[in-house]
Design an enzyme around this catalytic site. Structure first.
Site, PDB file in Angstrom:
ATOM      1  N   GLY A  57       0.771  -1.239   0.000  1.00 43.48           N
ATOM      2  CA  GLY A  57       0.000   0.000   0.000  1.00 43.48           C
ATOM      3  C   GLY A  57       0.801   1.286   0.000  1.00 43.48           C
ATOM      4  O   GLY A  57       0.221   2.370  -0.039  1.00 43.48           O
ATOM      5  N   GLU A  68       4.560  -6.211   2.040  1.00 42.67           N
ATOM      6  CA  GLU A  68       4.249  -6.816   0.733  1.00 42.67           C
ATOM      7  C   GLU A  68       3.806  -5.726  -0.238  1.00 42.67           C
ATOM      8  O   GLU A  68       2.682  -5.707  -0.703  1.00 42.67           O
ATOM      9  CB  GLU A  68       3.212  -7.941   0.875  1.00 42.67           C
ATOM     10  CG  GLU A  68       2.045  -7.600   1.753  1.00 42.67           C
ATOM     11  CD  GLU A  68       1.055  -8.741   1.949  1.00 42.67           C
ATOM     12  OE1 GLU A  68       1.482  -9.895   2.125  1.00 42.67           O
ATOM     13  OE2 GLU A  68      -0.145  -8.456   1.948  1.00 42.67           O
ATOM     14  N   GLY A  92       3.727  -3.635  -3.718  1.00 42.18           N
ATOM     15  CA  GLY A  92       3.845  -3.860  -5.153  1.00 42.18           C
ATOM     16  C   GLY A  92       4.143  -2.539  -5.847  1.00 42.18           C
ATOM     17  O   GLY A  92       5.215  -2.322  -6.400  1.00 42.18           O
ATOM     18  N   ARG A  93       3.192  -1.642  -5.759  1.00 38.09           N
ATOM     19  CA  ARG A  93       3.269  -0.356  -6.451  1.00 38.09           C
ATOM     20  C   ARG A  93       4.578   0.396  -6.196  1.00 38.09           C
ATOM     21  O   ARG A  93       5.217   0.890  -7.115  1.00 38.09           O
ATOM     22  CB  ARG A  93       2.088   0.511  -5.967  1.00 38.09           C
ATOM     23  CG  ARG A  93       1.921   1.828  -6.685  1.00 38.09           C
ATOM     24  CD  ARG A  93       0.856   2.688  -5.982  1.00 38.09           C
ATOM     25  NE  ARG A  93      -0.296   1.911  -5.564  1.00 38.09           N
ATOM     26  CZ  ARG A  93      -1.344   1.642  -6.334  1.00 38.09           C
ATOM     27  NH1 ARG A  93      -1.394   2.098  -7.556  1.00 38.09           N
ATOM     28  NH2 ARG A  93      -2.344   0.917  -5.883  1.00 38.09           N
ATOM     29  N   ARG A 127      -5.603   1.984 -15.268  1.00 40.66           N
ATOM     30  CA  ARG A 127      -5.830   2.786 -14.067  1.00 40.66           C
ATOM     31  C   ARG A 127      -6.611   4.077 -14.318  1.00 40.66           C
ATOM     32  O   ARG A 127      -7.507   4.400 -13.543  1.00 40.66           O
ATOM     33  CB  ARG A 127      -4.513   3.079 -13.337  1.00 40.66           C
ATOM     34  CG  ARG A 127      -3.800   1.807 -12.863  1.00 40.66           C
ATOM     35  CD  ARG A 127      -2.637   2.090 -11.936  1.00 40.66           C
ATOM     36  NE  ARG A 127      -3.098   2.586 -10.657  1.00 40.66           N
ATOM     37  CZ  ARG A 127      -3.109   3.843 -10.299  1.00 40.66           C
ATOM     38  NH1 ARG A 127      -2.641   4.775 -11.083  1.00 40.66           N
ATOM     39  NH2 ARG A 127      -3.579   4.192  -9.128  1.00 40.66           N
ATOM     40  N   TYR A 162      -9.914   4.038 -12.142  1.00 41.01           N
ATOM     41  CA  TYR A 162      -9.963   4.854 -10.914  1.00 41.01           C
ATOM     42  C   TYR A 162      -9.979   6.354 -11.210  1.00 41.01           C
ATOM     43  O   TYR A 162      -9.869   7.153 -10.279  1.00 41.01           O
ATOM     44  CB  TYR A 162      -8.723   4.618 -10.042  1.00 41.01           C
ATOM     45  CG  TYR A 162      -8.348   3.194  -9.750  1.00 41.01           C
ATOM     46  CD1 TYR A 162      -9.175   2.369  -8.999  1.00 41.01           C
ATOM     47  CD2 TYR A 162      -7.127   2.692 -10.198  1.00 41.01           C
ATOM     48  CE1 TYR A 162      -8.790   1.069  -8.714  1.00 41.01           C
ATOM     49  CE2 TYR A 162      -6.740   1.388  -9.909  1.00 41.01           C
ATOM     50  CZ  TYR A 162      -7.581   0.582  -9.169  1.00 41.01           C
ATOM     51  OH  TYR A 162      -7.192  -0.690  -8.881  1.00 41.01           O
ATOM     52  N   CYS A 213     -13.771   0.483 -27.976  1.00 44.58           N
ATOM     53  CA  CYS A 213     -15.118   1.037 -28.161  1.00 44.58           C
ATOM     54  C   CYS A 213     -15.783   1.236 -26.802  1.00 44.58           C
ATOM     55  O   CYS A 213     -16.839   0.656 -26.519  1.00 44.58           O
ATOM     56  CB  CYS A 213     -15.945   0.121 -29.043  1.00 44.58           C
ATOM     57  SG  CYS A 213     -15.235  -0.044 -30.676  1.00 44.58           S
ATOM     58  N   GLU A 214     -15.128   1.998 -25.957  1.00 46.06           N
ATOM     59  CA  GLU A 214     -15.642   2.371 -24.636  1.00 46.06           C
ATOM     60  C   GLU A 214     -15.159   3.784 -24.403  1.00 46.06           C
ATOM     61  O   GLU A 214     -13.967   4.062 -24.548  1.00 46.06           O
ATOM     62  CB  GLU A 214     -15.050   1.468 -23.534  1.00 46.06           C
ATOM     63  CG  GLU A 214     -15.490   0.023 -23.563  1.00 46.06           C
ATOM     64  CD  GLU A 214     -16.934  -0.188 -23.173  1.00 46.06           C
ATOM     65  OE1 GLU A 214     -17.519   0.689 -22.507  1.00 46.06           O
ATOM     66  OE2 GLU A 214     -17.490  -1.227 -23.570  1.00 46.06           O
TER      67      GLU A 214
HETATM   68  C1  LIG Z   1      -2.494  -5.631  -3.886  1.00 41.45           C
HETATM   69  C2  LIG Z   1      -1.948  -6.187  -2.641  1.00 41.45           C
HETATM   70  C3  LIG Z   1      -0.661  -5.827  -2.213  1.00 41.45           C
HETATM   71  C4  LIG Z   1       0.169  -4.806  -2.913  1.00 41.45           C
HETATM   72  O1  LIG Z   1      -0.439  -3.551  -2.907  1.00 41.45           O
HETATM   73  P1  LIG Z   1       0.371  -2.261  -3.386  1.00 41.45           P
HETATM   74  O2  LIG Z   1      -0.625  -1.177  -3.237  1.00 41.45           O
HETATM   75  O3  LIG Z   1       0.731  -2.533  -4.818  1.00 41.45           O
HETATM   76  O4  LIG Z   1       1.549  -2.126  -2.510  1.00 41.45           O
HETATM   77  C5  LIG Z   1      -0.184  -6.421  -1.075  1.00 41.45           C
HETATM   78  N1  LIG Z   1      -0.907  -7.327  -0.387  1.00 41.45           N
HETATM   79  C6  LIG Z   1      -2.134  -7.692  -0.763  1.00 41.45           C
HETATM   80  C7  LIG Z   1      -2.865  -8.681   0.042  1.00 41.45           C
HETATM   81  C8  LIG Z   1      -2.701  -7.133  -1.899  1.00 41.45           C
HETATM   82  O5  LIG Z   1      -3.927  -7.502  -2.274  1.00 41.45           O
END
Ligand SMILES: *Cc1c(COP(=O)(O)O)cnc(C)c1O
Length: 421
Positions: free
Chosen positions: A230, A272, A274-275, A310, A314, A341-342
């Protein structure tokens, strides 16, 4: 004009464009590695600190391999994501399996790989036991409900489908303890793309306090706390990145006070994200196909929302650089569109850009997470290639573009003739 920069010169990009047709995503290896090291360094006060890269953000084995080299594990949530981690050689407790509404074969695969299993619901305890057996180490996902506010991507925690209530946590750990499980973890993830560093400090504080309470009441010991992902990124040029020192030192203070102060240490801290890991270091490179002037000015690209969903999903802002026109006046208003076509297939709405013409190369920033990954084939759109800009300045294709044959791979045209209607 903008603090958004590119990792390569115009000549380097021109050389790539000679070999690789647009659109494609280009990832910057040097920046990804630098950023990975900065995260590890920020949390070096915690001996067991580990980042499990959320595979869903950029599920490419080449990216996973370089992140594994930097010491990251993989956070997986489906069977294909588990298989991808396995192919890269990321197995055992280097995998965090955080899923929800999970089918039995996914639990079985996670167990077979020796992954840390993070359960989403108290009812999954007997389900996991029946389909795969209980592993030695188990984690629960906590949903703090009204105790914490969420944000637009995840929504209010009470509305979210994820995680255990507080009461269910106590019940769940008691059940596991009585069944002989020895090692425990706790997890929460209630926001995404959060730029306030105190948000993560607060999440850690809530989890640390629970560790103390649950350990006391049930006589168990926690091995780790997973504060989830997150961490946000500055999509807009005027936004600032999250100050990792503030996050890390804030969490450290709470750790010393709550965990060590109550004799519950040492505990490993896991994340954990990602972004934050790949998001800012991916670029969607496309060309202007048609300029259309009706009630508005439309710049139609050869990329579409199948390459980056995105903005459509969003209303997210993604910065756009027009190559060779960076210094030109940005005084023409455009909707930058794709070919789906959206009508929500737009990368930008009412964006002031330099005067565009057919053939212009545009770079859409921050496509490195939830970009190619969210691709889809609606309307017969094919997913683009992915390229990696290596540290030595060379470029490697790490995924080819889809073909029409790929698109139809699940159809059997041979049986069509004999299909009577
Ligand atoms: C999507 C997700 C992440 C990663 O979220 P980011 O916003 O990309 O850091 C981590 N854990 C879980 C359970 C997720 O669903």
């Amino acid at each position: 004009m903008s603090s958004k920069t590119l990792p390569l010169t115009g000549e380097m990009l021109a050389a790539i464009l000679e070999k690789h047709p647009t659109p494609f995503h280009l990832y910057d290896e040097a920046a990804i590695r630098r950023n990975a090291r900065a995260l590890t360094e920020a949390f070096s006060w915690n001996r067991g600190f580990k980042e499990y890269f959320a595979v869903k953000a950029a599920p490419n084995p080449y990216l996973l391999k370089l992140l594994a080299k930097e010491g990251f594990g993989a956070d997986c949530s489906s069977l294909p994501e588990l298989v991808l981690a396995e192919k890269v050689g990321v197995v055992g407790e280097d995998i965090m399996f955080t899923s929800n509404d999970t089918p039995p074969e996914e639990f079985q695969k996670a167990k077979e790989l020796g992954a840390i299993i993070n359960l989403d619901d108290v009812s999954h305890i007997p389900f996991l036991e029946a389909c795969a057996g209980l592993p030695e180490t188990i984690c629960f996902r906590y949903n703090p409900g009204p105790l914490k506010k969420g944000n637009v991507i995840i929504g209010h925690p009470e509305e979210a489908k994820y995680g255990f209530t507080r009461e269910q946590l106590f019940e769940g750990y008691r059940t596991l303890r009585d069944k002989g499980v020895k090692r425990f973890g706790i997890h929460a993830m209630v926001a995404s793309n959060e730029l306030d560093p105190m948000y993560f400090v607060e999440t850690a504080e809530i989890l640390f306090s629970l560790v103390v309470e649950i350990s006391r009441e049930l006589g168990i010991r926690f091995d780790y706390v997973n504060i989830g992902g997150g961490l946000g990124i500055p999509y807009r040029p005027e936004e600032e990145p999250v100050d990792l020192q503030v996050v890390s030192q804030g969490i450290r203070g709470r750790y010393e006070e709550i965990i060590e102060g109550n004799g519950c240490g040492p505990i490993d801290l896991y994340m954990e994200c990602g972004r934050h890991i790949t998001g800012p270091y991916g670029y969607l490179v496309a060309r202007v196909r048609h300029i259309k002037k009706t009630y508005k000015n439309f710049a139609g690209l050869d990329a579409c929302m199948a390459d980056l969903m995105r903005p459509a999903m969003y209303g997210a802002y993604h910065h756009i650089t027009v190559i060779g026109k960076q210094e030109a006046p940005h005084d023409v208003m455009y909707d930058v569109t794709g070919s789906l076509c959206e009508n929500n297939d737009k990368f930008a709405i009412d964006r002031k850009l330099p005067e565009l013409e057919s053939g212009d190369v545009v770079v859409i920033h921050d496509s490195g997470a939830h970009g190619h990954a969210m691709g889809f084939n609606y309307n017969g759109k094919l997913r683009s290639a992915e390229l990696l800009l290596r540290e030595d300045g060379t470029v490697e294709q790490i995924r080819r573009a889809e073909t029409v044959e790929d698109h139809f791979a699940t159809l059997d045209f041979d049986r069509l003739e004999g299909f009577s209607v």
